[in-house]
Write a protein that holds these residues in place. Structure first.
Motif, PDB file in Angstrom:
ATOM      1  N   PHE A 108      55.677  18.713  39.466  1.00  0.00           N
ATOM      2  CA  PHE A 108      54.258  18.830  39.803  1.00  0.00           C
ATOM      3  C   PHE A 108      53.730  20.242  39.633  1.00  0.00           C
ATOM      4  CE2 PHE A 108      50.845  19.381  43.033  1.00  0.00           C
ATOM      5  CZ  PHE A 108      49.890  18.574  42.419  1.00  0.00           C
ATOM      6  N   GLU A 109      54.511  21.238  40.018  1.00  0.00           N
ATOM      7  CA  GLU A 109      53.978  22.596  39.893  1.00  0.00           C
ATOM      8  C   GLU A 109      53.795  22.988  38.432  1.00  0.00           C
ATOM      9  OE1 GLU A 109      56.468  25.317  41.947  1.00  0.00           O
ATOM     10  OE2 GLU A 109      58.053  25.335  40.444  1.00  0.00           O
TER      11      GLU A 109
ATOM     12  N   ALA B 264      49.725  23.550  33.995  1.00  0.00           N
ATOM     13  CA  ALA B 264      49.187  22.994  32.756  1.00  0.00           C
ATOM     14  C   ALA B 264      47.718  22.601  32.902  1.00  0.00           C
ATOM     15  CB  ALA B 264      50.018  21.769  32.335  1.00  0.00           C
ATOM     16  N   GLU B 265      47.376  21.937  33.979  1.00  0.00           N
ATOM     17  CA  GLU B 265      46.015  21.431  34.160  1.00  0.00           C
ATOM     18  C   GLU B 265      45.059  22.501  34.671  1.00  0.00           C
ATOM     19  OE1 GLU B 265      45.029  18.550  33.190  1.00  0.00           O
ATOM     20  OE2 GLU B 265      46.972  17.618  32.777  1.00  0.00           O
ATOM     21  N   GLY B 266      45.569  23.416  35.505  1.00  0.00           N
ATOM     22  CA  GLY B 266      44.688  24.391  36.137  1.00  0.00           C
ATOM     23  C   GLY B 266      44.681  25.760  35.504  1.00  0.00           C
TER      24      GLY B 266
ATOM     25  N   ARG C 276      43.733  16.094  38.577  1.00  0.00           N
ATOM     26  CA  ARG C 276      44.248  15.744  37.242  1.00  0.00           C
ATOM     27  C   ARG C 276      45.765  15.901  37.183  1.00  0.00           C
ATOM     28  NH1 ARG C 276      39.708  18.676  34.944  1.00  0.00           N
ATOM     29  NH2 ARG C 276      41.114  20.270  34.118  1.00  0.00           N
ATOM     30  N   ALA C 277      46.278  16.925  37.848  1.00  0.00           N
ATOM     31  CA  ALA C 277      47.726  17.130  37.867  1.00  0.00           C
ATOM     32  C   ALA C 277      48.430  15.977  38.579  1.00  0.00           C
ATOM     33  CB  ALA C 277      48.068  18.457  38.542  1.00  0.00           C
TER      34      ALA C 277
ATOM     35  N   PRO D   6      53.750  21.110  28.014  1.00  0.00           N
ATOM     36  CA  PRO D   6      52.457  21.157  27.310  1.00  0.00           C
ATOM     37  C   PRO D   6      51.370  21.875  28.108  1.00  0.00           C
ATOM     38  CG  PRO D   6      53.467  19.029  26.957  1.00  0.00           C
ATOM     39  CD  PRO D   6      54.362  19.762  27.922  1.00  0.00           C
ATOM     40  N   GLU D   7      50.597  22.654  27.379  1.00  0.00           N
ATOM     41  CA  GLU D   7      49.491  23.455  27.919  1.00  0.00           C
ATOM     42  C   GLU D   7      49.968  24.661  28.729  1.00  0.00           C
ATOM     43  OE1 GLU D   7      46.917  22.420  26.509  1.00  0.00           O
ATOM     44  OE2 GLU D   7      47.582  20.383  26.052  1.00  0.00           O
TER      45      GLU D   7
END
Length: 397
Positions: free
Chosen positions: A175-176, A181-183, A207-208, A270-271
């Motif tokens: 999750f972290e 990635a999302e934030g 979103r995460a 990713p990201e």
């Protein structure tokens, strides 16, 4: 062990095959210099059991001479006067000029050096089975679309797309990386710092959580709780195509005879390219009535020397804490991690799940909430986010 070696009791949780290989490198290097390592290894992923044993020994007045104490736990113990300052060792070894700034930050507290750093792990790592990728001509998983494309092809071939465990600390680890990635690094730094609890209500955290559930679904139904080494074994055997986990997986795969670039490869989650979500292995020298200061300082000096750094980290899958090593001596995965740390444009942020940012109780509460979320299909991402916000607000009071 040398006949005249002085021995130090060392408590740690490095018990997997790759971790033992790394510890063996330290033991050999110390032995050559007349210092023994009396091993007190406590099994258990994430170090929860070892931390409990360590606390019990300290309270009983029988602390080990040396212990794997990291992140926020280290600074808490330093505040209590339980660790031996290593300022003289650091000055003699010129740590300030030889180590990554983030490493010095981790081992410094209250203007003192409070631990000896061993290596830097990159948490935001996606491993994939190279043979499967070559056989099915899959794209390097640099984006979530790449991951989805690979997952679809692997599923058709009867291969589990993503190795997974519902063990709370492993869920928190995945999750972290998704928060990063999302934030992005800026929001992640706010979340890790917990100075603005309302940041956890951000839409990117939602979103995460949604991405976390999607990844869990890639693993198939009810994957259950399994050791991270079991997930690594699935990857090694080609039973699973991918695994998101810290780069200690590389050390484990190497211990089983695999080779980076031939049998497995890795990419940033990713990201998260040019970002380094870190956890630093550190050894604290604990104060006790035995007064082993000279031997403890000798150990700290030895384990931070360039040749020892290379030997340990090449086996562990992590990277040396020093900027003055030759990165060509690292494998592909390690080299990318080291170069990301060294690049002035990279964003380097601390792991929440691995004690670099959150305190022990907050870390455990977040992991428990995430575990409940992924194992309860009825719980919505929105409800899970509310729970995370409440935990962080409660910790900030």
């Amino acid at each position: 062990m040398s006949a005249h070696a002085q021995s130090l009791d060392v408590l740690h949780w490095w018990t997997s095959a790759g971790e033992r290989r790394a510890v063996d490198q330290l033991v050999q290097q110390l032995d050559k210099r007349g210092l023994g390592w009396n091993d007190a290894a406590i099994p258990g992923g994430g170090g929860m059991a070892a931390v409990k044993v360590l606390k019990g020994r300290v309270l009983a007045g029988d602390p080990p001479d040396v212990a794997q104490v990291i992140g926020r736990t280290l600074t808490d113990w330093a505040d209590l006067g339980l660790v031996l300052p290593l300022d003289d060792v650091a000055q003699r070894g010129r740590w300030k000029g030889a180590m990554f700034p983030v490493v010095l930050q981790v081992v410094s507290h209250g203007g003192r050096i409070v631990a000896a750093p061993l290596g830097v792990h990159r948490i935001n790592t996606l491993f994939y089975n190279q043979a499967l990728w070559a056989r099915w001509k899959l794209p390097v998983p640099r984006s979530w679309d790449d991951v989805a494309q690979a997952a679809s092809a692997l599923r058709r071939a009867g291969v589990t797309p993503l190795a997974w465990s519902d063990e709370p600390w492993q869920v928190a680890t995945v999750f972290e990386t998704l928060l990063l990635a999302e934030g992005g690094a800026s929001l992640y730094a706010e979340l890790a710092g917990a100075q603005r609890p309302s940041a956890w209500a951000d839409a990117r955290v939602l979103r995460a959580l949604t991405r976390l559930r999607w990844l869990r679904q890639l693993a198939g139904e009810s994957p259950g709780e399994q050791r991270w080494t079991s997930s690594a074994r699935q990857l090694f055997r080609g039973e699973a195509g991918m695994l998101i986990m810290g780069d200690w997986v590389g050390g484990e795969l190497m211990a089983w005879g695999a080779q980076a670039g031939r049998d497995y490869a890795c990419a940033p989650v990713p990201e998260t390219a040019q970002m380094h979500l870190y956890s630093v292995d550190t050894l604290a020298m604990l104060q006790s009535r035995r007064k082993r200061d000279a031997a403890q300082e000798k150990l700290a000096d030895i384990v931070t020397q360039p040749s020892v750094q290379l030997a340990y980290n090449q086996a562990k899958g992590s990277v040396p804490v020093r900027t003055d090593i030759d990165p060509s001596q690292l494998d592909d995965c390690e080299r990318d991690s080291w170069q990301t740390l060294a690049h002035p444009g990279s964003r380097v942020v601390p792991s929440i799940a691995h004690r670099m940012a959150a305190d022990e109780s907050t870390k455990d509460a977040l992991a428990d909430a995430l575990h409940r979320f992924v194992t309860d299909p009825q719980q919505t991402p929105e409800r899970a986010q509310e729970r995370l916000v409440a935990i962080v607000k409660g910790a900030a009071r």
